[in-house]
Motif scaffolding. Structure first.
Motif, PDB file in Angstrom:
ATOM      1  N   LEU A  57       0.843  -1.189   0.000  1.00 56.03           N
ATOM      2  CA  LEU A  57       0.000   0.000   0.000  1.00 56.03           C
ATOM      3  C   LEU A  57       0.886   1.250   0.000  1.00 56.03           C
ATOM      4  O   LEU A  57       1.995   1.230   0.526  1.00 56.03           O
ATOM      5  N   ILE A  58       0.384   2.331  -0.601  1.00 51.79           N
ATOM      6  CA  ILE A  58       1.113   3.610  -0.604  1.00 51.79           C
ATOM      7  C   ILE A  58       0.264   4.683   0.075  1.00 51.79           C
ATOM      8  O   ILE A  58      -0.914   4.846  -0.248  1.00 51.79           O
ATOM      9  N   LEU A  59       0.873   5.404   1.019  1.00 48.89           N
ATOM     10  CA  LEU A  59       0.262   6.611   1.589  1.00 48.89           C
ATOM     11  C   LEU A  59       0.890   7.786   0.853  1.00 48.89           C
ATOM     12  O   LEU A  59       2.104   7.987   0.926  1.00 48.89           O
ATOM     13  N   GLY A  69       1.580  14.168  -5.625  1.00 52.76           N
ATOM     14  CA  GLY A  69       0.940  12.863  -5.482  1.00 52.76           C
ATOM     15  C   GLY A  69       0.052  12.465  -6.648  1.00 52.76           C
ATOM     16  O   GLY A  69      -0.022  11.287  -7.012  1.00 52.76           O
ATOM     17  N   ILE A  70      -0.610  13.453  -7.261  1.00 54.20           N
ATOM     18  CA  ILE A  70      -1.520  13.157  -8.379  1.00 54.20           C
ATOM     19  C   ILE A  70      -0.725  12.584  -9.552  1.00 54.20           C
ATOM     20  O   ILE A  70      -1.052  11.520 -10.094  1.00 54.20           O
ATOM     21  N   GLU A  71       0.347  13.312  -9.913  1.00 55.62           N
ATOM     22  CA  GLU A  71       1.163  12.897 -11.068  1.00 55.62           C
ATOM     23  C   GLU A  71       1.835  11.546 -10.813  1.00 55.62           C
ATOM     24  O   GLU A  71       1.881  10.672 -11.686  1.00 55.62           O
ATOM     25  N   ILE A  88      -3.606   3.063  -3.230  1.00 51.57           N
ATOM     26  CA  ILE A  88      -2.955   4.348  -2.955  1.00 51.57           C
ATOM     27  C   ILE A  88      -3.941   5.220  -2.181  1.00 51.57           C
ATOM     28  O   ILE A  88      -5.055   5.473  -2.633  1.00 51.57           O
ATOM     29  N   ILE A  89      -3.505   5.650  -0.998  1.00 51.62           N
ATOM     30  CA  ILE A  89      -4.342   6.486  -0.139  1.00 51.62           C
ATOM     31  C   ILE A  89      -3.790   7.907  -0.163  1.00 51.62           C
ATOM     32  O   ILE A  89      -2.628   8.137   0.195  1.00 51.62           O
ATOM     33  N   ASP A 105      -9.866  10.657  -9.929  1.00 54.63           N
ATOM     34  CA  ASP A 105      -9.593  10.642 -11.370  1.00 54.63           C
ATOM     35  C   ASP A 105      -8.172  10.161 -11.669  1.00 54.63           C
ATOM     36  O   ASP A 105      -7.911   9.552 -12.705  1.00 54.63           O
ATOM     37  N   ALA A 106      -7.245  10.444 -10.742  1.00 57.93           N
ATOM     38  CA  ALA A 106      -5.846  10.039 -10.952  1.00 57.93           C
ATOM     39  C   ALA A 106      -5.645   8.550 -10.692  1.00 57.93           C
ATOM     40  O   ALA A 106      -4.626   7.980 -11.052  1.00 57.93           O
ATOM     41  N   GLY A 107      -6.646   7.924 -10.030  1.00 64.88           N
ATOM     42  CA  GLY A 107      -6.534   6.488  -9.763  1.00 64.88           C
ATOM     43  C   GLY A 107      -6.244   6.151  -8.316  1.00 64.88           C
ATOM     44  O   GLY A 107      -5.823   5.042  -7.993  1.00 64.88           O
ATOM     45  N   MET A 108      -6.436   7.130  -7.433  1.00 58.59           N
ATOM     46  CA  MET A 108      -6.254   6.835  -6.003  1.00 58.59           C
ATOM     47  C   MET A 108      -7.471   6.075  -5.490  1.00 58.59           C
ATOM     48  O   MET A 108      -8.559   6.180  -6.032  1.00 58.59           O
ATOM     49  N   ASP A 109      -7.258   5.307  -4.422  1.00 59.34           N
ATOM     50  CA  ASP A 109      -8.328   4.447  -3.913  1.00 59.34           C
ATOM     51  C   ASP A 109      -9.052   5.049  -2.727  1.00 59.34           C
ATOM     52  O   ASP A 109     -10.197   4.701  -2.448  1.00 59.34           O
TER      53      ASP A 109
END
Length: 268
Positions: A57-59, A69-71, A88-89, A105-109
């Protein structure tokens, strides 16, 4: 105070966060709960870590130098190419309107707003660990978290910083109070430098960081001033910045006195 995590629920976590005080806070919490953690100070370094080592997991902090973080999330999702999906949190200070949608939209969960609430973070990590160990597909808690209402009666001159601390998350305060006192001057200097140099990017990032840090202390007046600086940076508006900074420094002086007393009272 959240319990330690049982060995089968321990996660390998990548923490992408550039601010040293926030790093130390999150590391202290995650280590206390038994997770193993690696730290990346920028989005670029987060991608390198992701490519080199396996993580559960990524914080991900939203605002970091070199790459935010978005990019970084968008690039990680491209690298996965649909064949895998690391959770990704997002972590961000009292988010602006539209931030949450940009994260999704960037794909974070998932999305956590600072100040970090230990119980919320602890339970969220536990639910991810359950999914990993048992292939448990129970839906995770929703993508957001209760926004902390800032009390508009919190007028700066009469604001009671000592009383505000009692509304904070004690687990967080015990860790972050001495760290903030040691690093406060550096944080303020970074904002002052950004103003002097009319550096829009640095001002936006340093004000955003200050906003997140003081939110741990429920210090609404200072949080609002940091938010004002952040918005001015966003709009490239360099008017009145010195006045806002002076007001912030007065607020910080009062807050830091309350913090020193809190540290003594709690034998930190």
């Amino acid at each position: 105070s959240p319990k330690n995590t049982s060995p089968d629920k321990r996660l390998r976590i990548l923490l992408a966060e550039d601010n040293l005080i926030n790093q130390k806070l999150v590391l202290a919490l995650l280590n206390k709960w038994g997770h193993s953690v690696a730290v990346a100070e920028t989005g670029k370094l987060a991608i390198q870590h992701f490519m080199q080592d396996p993580y559960d997991l990524i914080l991900m902090d939203m605002q970091m130098p070199e790459m935010g973080g978005i990019e970084a999330t968008q690039l990680i999702r491209q690298l996965e190419n649909g064949s895998s999906h690391i959770p990704i949190i997002a972590m961000t200070a009292n988010a602006m309107a539209g931030d949450q949608q940009r994260c999704m939209d960037a794909g974070m969960d998932h999305y956590l707003s600072k100040p970090i609430q230990t119980q919320v973070l602890h339970d969220l990590l536990l639910s991810y660990a359950s999914q990993l160990t048992q292939n448990d597909n129970t839906p995770l808690p929703s993508f957001s978290q209760k926004r902390r209402a800032t009390d508009q009666s919190d007028a700066a001159p009469d604001f009671d910083y000592a009383a505000a601390l009692l509304r904070g998350d004690r687990d967080v305060l015990l860790i972050i109070s001495p760290l903030f006192l040691a690093g406060c001057e550096k944080q303020v200097q970074e904002i002052a430098d950004a103003i002097a140099q009319k550096d829009q990017t640095l001002l936006h990032r340093s004000a955003h960081t200050m906003k997140g840090l003081v939110s741990n202390f429920m210090a609404t007046p200072i949080e609002n001033l940091a938010k004002e600086l952040e918005l001015k940076a966003k709009n490239a508006d360099f008017e009145r910045l010195d006045i806002i900074l002076e007001e912030m420094q007065r607020g910080l002086a009062a807050m830091n006195l309350a913090l020193k007393k809190y540290i003594l009272d709690n034998h930190i």
